[in-house]
Design a protein around this motif. Structure first.
Motif, PDB file in Angstrom:
ATOM      1  N   GLY A   1      -3.683  -0.143 -12.427  1.00  0.00           N
ATOM      2  CA  GLY A   1      -3.003  -1.301 -11.850  1.00  0.00           C
ATOM      3  C   GLY A   1      -3.097  -2.523 -12.731  1.00  0.00           C
ATOM      4  N   THR A   2      -3.450  -3.640 -12.100  1.00  0.00           N
ATOM      5  CA  THR A   2      -3.542  -4.901 -12.824  1.00  0.00           C
ATOM      6  C   THR A   2      -4.575  -4.830 -13.948  1.00  0.00           C
ATOM      7  OG1 THR A   2      -2.756  -6.257 -11.020  1.00  0.00           O
ATOM      8  CG2 THR A   2      -4.334  -7.289 -12.491  1.00  0.00           C
TER       9      THR A   2
ATOM     10  N   ILE B   1     -11.841  -1.042 -17.582  1.00  0.00           N
ATOM     11  CA  ILE B   1     -11.655  -2.352 -16.942  1.00  0.00           C
ATOM     12  C   ILE B   1     -11.445  -2.120 -15.450  1.00  0.00           C
ATOM     13  CG2 ILE B   1     -10.350  -4.515 -17.006  1.00  0.00           C
ATOM     14  CD1 ILE B   1      -9.276  -3.561 -19.771  1.00  0.00           C
ATOM     15  N   SER B   2     -12.238  -2.798 -14.638  1.00  0.00           N
ATOM     16  CA  SER B   2     -12.092  -2.610 -13.194  1.00  0.00           C
ATOM     17  C   SER B   2     -12.708  -3.791 -12.459  1.00  0.00           C
ATOM     18  CB  SER B   2     -12.803  -1.319 -12.772  1.00  0.00           C
ATOM     19  OG  SER B   2     -12.767  -1.180 -11.372  1.00  0.00           O
ATOM     20  N   GLN B   3     -11.926  -4.418 -11.615  1.00  0.00           N
ATOM     21  CA  GLN B   3     -12.459  -5.502 -10.788  1.00  0.00           C
ATOM     22  C   GLN B   3     -13.586  -4.961  -9.919  1.00  0.00           C
ATOM     23  OE1 GLN B   3     -13.530  -7.748  -7.724  1.00  0.00           O
ATOM     24  NE2 GLN B   3     -12.152  -6.132  -7.095  1.00  0.00           N
TER      25      GLN B   3
ATOM     26  N   THR C   1     -13.191   2.207  -8.978  1.00  0.00           N
ATOM     27  CA  THR C   1     -11.931   2.948  -8.951  1.00  0.00           C
ATOM     28  C   THR C   1     -12.139   4.379  -9.454  1.00  0.00           C
ATOM     29  OG1 THR C   1     -10.756   0.891  -9.204  1.00  0.00           O
ATOM     30  CG2 THR C   1      -9.539   2.878  -9.791  1.00  0.00           C
TER      31      THR C   1
ATOM     32  N   VAL D   1      -5.922  -8.534  -1.757  1.00  0.00           N
ATOM     33  CA  VAL D   1      -5.686  -7.214  -2.362  1.00  0.00           C
ATOM     34  C   VAL D   1      -4.948  -7.370  -3.694  1.00  0.00           C
ATOM     35  CG1 VAL D   1      -4.331  -5.103  -2.059  1.00  0.00           C
ATOM     36  CG2 VAL D   1      -5.889  -5.845  -0.269  1.00  0.00           C
TER      37      VAL D   1
ATOM     38  N   SER E   1      -4.527  -8.680  -7.090  1.00  0.00           N
ATOM     39  CA  SER E   1      -5.491  -9.219  -8.044  1.00  0.00           C
ATOM     40  C   SER E   1      -4.899 -10.407  -8.804  1.00  0.00           C
ATOM     41  CB  SER E   1      -5.851  -8.096  -9.026  1.00  0.00           C
ATOM     42  OG  SER E   1      -6.961  -8.453  -9.775  1.00  0.00           O
TER      43      SER E   1
ATOM     44  N   GLN F   1     -10.331 -11.064 -16.719  1.00  0.00           N
ATOM     45  CA  GLN F   1     -10.359  -9.880 -17.602  1.00  0.00           C
ATOM     46  C   GLN F   1      -9.731 -10.242 -18.951  1.00  0.00           C
ATOM     47  OE1 GLN F   1      -8.132  -7.280 -15.019  1.00  0.00           O
ATOM     48  NE2 GLN F   1      -9.953  -6.603 -13.906  1.00  0.00           N
TER      49      GLN F   1
ATOM     50  N   LEU G   1       4.507  -6.040 -10.527  1.00  0.00           N
ATOM     51  CA  LEU G   1       3.501  -5.421  -9.638  1.00  0.00           C
ATOM     52  C   LEU G   1       3.107  -6.397  -8.527  1.00  0.00           C
ATOM     53  CD1 LEU G   1       1.478  -3.106  -9.035  1.00  0.00           C
ATOM     54  CD2 LEU G   1      -0.081  -4.155 -10.658  1.00  0.00           C
ATOM     55  N   LYS G   2       2.853  -7.659  -8.913  1.00  0.00           N
ATOM     56  CA  LYS G   2       2.447  -8.665  -7.913  1.00  0.00           C
ATOM     57  C   LYS G   2       3.533  -8.827  -6.861  1.00  0.00           C
ATOM     58  CE  LYS G   2      -0.813  -8.997  -8.370  1.00  0.00           C
ATOM     59  NZ  LYS G   2      -1.753  -8.522  -9.357  1.00  0.00           N
TER      60      LYS G   2
ATOM     61  N   GLU H   1       3.937  -5.657  -4.552  1.00  0.00           N
ATOM     62  CA  GLU H   1       2.859  -5.292  -3.633  1.00  0.00           C
ATOM     63  C   GLU H   1       2.697  -6.255  -2.456  1.00  0.00           C
ATOM     64  OE1 GLU H   1      -1.002  -6.516  -6.421  1.00  0.00           O
ATOM     65  OE2 GLU H   1      -1.132  -4.776  -5.141  1.00  0.00           O
TER      66      GLU H   1
ATOM     67  N   VAL I   1     -10.072   1.474  -4.701  1.00  0.00           N
ATOM     68  CA  VAL I   1      -9.403   2.774  -4.580  1.00  0.00           C
ATOM     69  C   VAL I   1     -10.357   3.861  -5.063  1.00  0.00           C
ATOM     70  CG1 VAL I   1      -7.343   4.090  -5.159  1.00  0.00           C
ATOM     71  CG2 VAL I   1      -7.200   1.620  -4.900  1.00  0.00           C
TER      72      VAL I   1
HETATM   73  O1  M6R Z   1     -10.822  -2.522  -8.850  1.00  0.00           O
HETATM   74  P1  M6R Z   1      -9.887  -2.189  -9.952  1.00  0.00           P
HETATM   75  O2  M6R Z   1      -9.666  -3.323 -10.886  1.00  0.00           O
HETATM   76  O3  M6R Z   1     -10.287  -0.944 -10.701  1.00  0.00           O
HETATM   77  O4  M6R Z   1      -8.498  -1.881  -9.245  1.00  0.00           O
HETATM   78  C1  M6R Z   1      -7.406  -1.419  -9.977  1.00  0.00           C
HETATM   79  C2  M6R Z   1      -6.122  -1.529  -9.182  1.00  0.00           C
HETATM   80  O5  M6R Z   1      -6.224  -0.783  -7.995  1.00  0.00           O
HETATM   81  C3  M6R Z   1      -5.780  -2.979  -8.842  1.00  0.00           C
HETATM   82  O6  M6R Z   1      -5.689  -3.774  -9.975  1.00  0.00           O
HETATM   83  C4  M6R Z   1      -4.438  -3.034  -8.074  1.00  0.00           C
HETATM   84  O7  M6R Z   1      -3.398  -2.644  -8.901  1.00  0.00           O
HETATM   85  C5  M6R Z   1      -4.210  -4.459  -7.526  1.00  0.00           C
HETATM   86  N1  M6R Z   1      -3.905  -4.394  -6.128  1.00  0.00           N
HETATM   87  C6  M6R Z   1      -3.109  -5.176  -8.193  1.00  0.00           C
HETATM   88  O8  M6R Z   1      -2.912  -6.453  -7.674  1.00  0.00           O
END
Ligand code: M6R
Length: 608
Positions: free
Chosen positions: A299-300, A344-346, A350, A396, A398, A405, A483-484, A487, A605
């Protein structure tokens, strides 16, 4: 996805379980449920939809008891309704589950053949039936759990209670995260430490293959063969995070406006503001000697990695292999031990990103994690952690995690350039000076463009499809913009490399298809303007996001032109991210969608 929580103690638990679920709602909000044991009787309350529906049910019919488990659901198997909501009960067994039981169909067939009657369409219910079956066969609870764990396959975090034991909760992890919280005379379980933060900050993270037995006095942790394993507890920082909306209507709005301050904090971790140089990064990865980088994310986070690819290749002459993690993990990419890998992951949880990390680890690569949650699984399994320091991101969609990042990737690519001798000391100082200026420019942009974007979003909300175009680092930004928008507003949007327009998407251009062109006045500007001409010639409506030089240079008629200050290339992606975030946000607000918890999505996710 799905959030799970459990408490075994001496005080009533139902209210506290719901309180913990509130902090886990980012993991799913299709339904919620809670179960407790009181006076030898196990009971539950469940509700479809968001947590406040469950709270209403509990107000009418409270649940007493000092032991309980609870769940907030992101539906995988079975529609979101009360019957499919967890906890699932079978003959005195209660189960909550996060993940997917992959062999549930064959197990279900087998259990039905033996006389089991299933109430729900979920995969989770097979776990409850298996436990009931093994208990009926005379196994004690621990033996039943171990027997069950050796039958199910897939990704799961499971928390289980037995009606005839009001003093024990059992749990197992194979994939999705699970944290054990140590209280005083009470023990807790949760999908993350933030859920447990009001109760305790002493946390033990279970690892894959761990089976835990909790009583009010403590936790025993074993493997799936029942052999004890040692896991040390740590003091979690989760409790220090303040999670509220402040004066904002939505978390997303708050998180957009937090960016200048947060990015400044993040930069201070990577940049020596006095000397204008990048601080020495974690020595576990030596960018000077690696032959290439593999980057993977979803994703982001993937799109920030794509911007990073441009930077590492340009500033450090370091070849980058990048792919979305769901493809990366299965591509069997030939990698060499001389390469390093960045994930890379918030959330740091994931599932696909974690699987890609493990693939690279098995191939012998050094692993770096660019994460927001420092206690996450991805962070814990990495050789080097590069925290983005964004603070909790609740929306949700990002936003601040993306720009943080990018800030970290910018600092790392400069550091790599220095280590590889591909940028001079003067270049480094100049780039760092631009990074240092960035928070101020972000504040300025957020204040200046907001009214124009709010007005523009009303027009945008009338359209069904939107195309975003960009070149260079603006290409990943175009995809991020799309994407923004999709979603949170549910408007169909696509991001394309501007040069690809004529290879297909141009066929879509007419007066019903706004084209958002992201084009700072950089070395690609003239070429992007040519692509804009192609759109204009076909009656397309252009929303032009550019800088002062770009606005002065282009004479094309547009539906709107959003003019940002002139900035250096190294900070342009972070600055140009702001109008695309605001545009998506205001369009969604205008359309009345659920901005912070858009339909069908979850923040973390943890399934494939
Ligand atoms: O936690 P993560 O950064 O690994 O998540 C990855 C994607 O699920 C996340 O960036 C998703 O695409 C966002 N909802 C986008 O705004």
């Amino acid at each position: 996805m799905c959030g799970i929580v459990g408490i075994v103690g001496t005080e009533p638990v139902a209210e506290r379980l719901v309180d913990a679920l509130r902090r886990l709602e980012y993991r799913g909000y299709d339904s919620a449920g809670v179960a407790t044991i009181h006076d030898g009787k196990m009971d539950r309350r469940r509700a479809e939809g968001k947590l406040f529906n469950l709270e209403k049910v509990l107000d009418g019919e409270p649940l007493p008891g000092t032991i309980g488990i609870a769940h907030t659901r992101w539906a995988t198997h079975g529609v979101p309704n009360v019957t499919n909501a967890h906890p699932h009960f079978v003959e005195g067994v209660a189960v909550v589950h996060n993940g997917i039981i992959e062999n549930f169909s064959e197990l279900k067939e087998e259990l039905i053949a033996e006389g089991a009657v299933f109430e729900s369409q979920t995969d989770t219910e097979v776990v409850a039936h298996l436990l009931a079956k093994y208990t009926r066969q005379g196994l004690d609870h621990k033996a039943a759990m171990l027997a069950m764990l050796n039958r199910v396959s897939g990704a799961y975090a499971l928390v289980v209670m037995f009606a005839d034991d009001a003093g024990t909760i059992m749990a197992a992890r194979s994939g999705p995260p699970l944290a054990v919280g140590h209280g005083k005379g009470e023990m807790f379980l949760g999908s993350d430490a933030i859920a447990l933060s009001p109760f305790t900050n002493e946390i033990t993270y279970l690892v894959d293959g761990d089976f835990a037995v909790l009583t009010a006095q403590g936790a025993r942790i074993m493997d799936f063969a029942g052999q004890p394993v040692t896991r040390t507890s740590q003091i979690s920082q989760a409790a220090t995070f303040l999670v509220d909306k402040g004066n904002h209507r939505h978390f997303m709005e708050k998180e957009i406006y937090e960016q200048p301050e947060i990015i400044s904090h993040a930069l201070s971790h990577y940049v020596d503001f006095a000397e204008n140089v990048v601080k020495q990064p974690d020595m576990a990865i030596d960018f000077g000697s690696v032959s290439g980088l593999a980057i993977s994310a979803c994703g982001t986070a993937y799109l920030s990695g794509l911007v990073g690819k441009y930077w590492f290749e340009r500033y450090a002459r370091l070849p980058v292999e990048i792919d979305v993690a769901s493809e990366f993990r299965y591509r069997e990419i030939p990698l060499s031990k001389n390469q390093a890998a960045l994930f890379i992951s918030q959330s740091g949880e994931t599932a696909d990103t974690l699987a890609s990390l493990r693939y690279c680890k098995d191939e012998g690569l050094k692993i770096g994690a660019i994460v927001n949650v420092r206690e996450s699984t991805i962070a814990r399994e990495s050789d080097a952690i590069f925290p983005i320091l964004a603070g909790p991101e609740i929306g949700v969609a990002s936003t601040k995690a993306f720009t943080c990042q990018l800030a970290v990737l910018a600092a790392l690519s400069i550091s790599a350039g220095r280590a590889r001798g591909t940028i001079s000391a003067d270049d480094e100082k100049a780039m760092i000076r631009h990074l240092i200026e960035m928070p101020r420019i972000m504040s300025q942009v957020l204040n200046e463009v907001q009214p124009q974007i709010e007005t523009l979003s009303r027009d945008l909300s009338r359209f069904k499809d939107v195309l975003y175009l960009g070149r260079g680092t603006s290409f990943p930004l175009a995809m991020e913009g799309a994407l923004k928008l999709k979603e949170i507003s549910y408007i169909h949007a696509e991001g394309y490399a501007a040069g690809e327009l004529k290879h297909g998407p141009i066929a879509l251009i007419d007066e019903n298809m706004p084209v958002i062109v992201i084009a700072p006045h950089d070395r690609f500007f003239e070429k992007t303007v040519s692509n804009m001409q192609e759109v204009a010639a076909r009656g397309g409506k252009i929303i032009f996001i550019t800088d002062e030089r770009g606005a002065a240079a282009s004479k094309l008629e547009t539906m709107a032109t959003i003019v940002l200050p002139n900035v250096d290339e190294i900070i342009a992606p972070m600055i140009f991210a702001l109008p695309i975030q605001l545009l998506a946000y205001h369009t969604a607000v205008f359309m009345g969608t659920d901005v912070d918890q858009p339909r069908n999505l979850a923040k973390s996710v943890t399934v494939e």
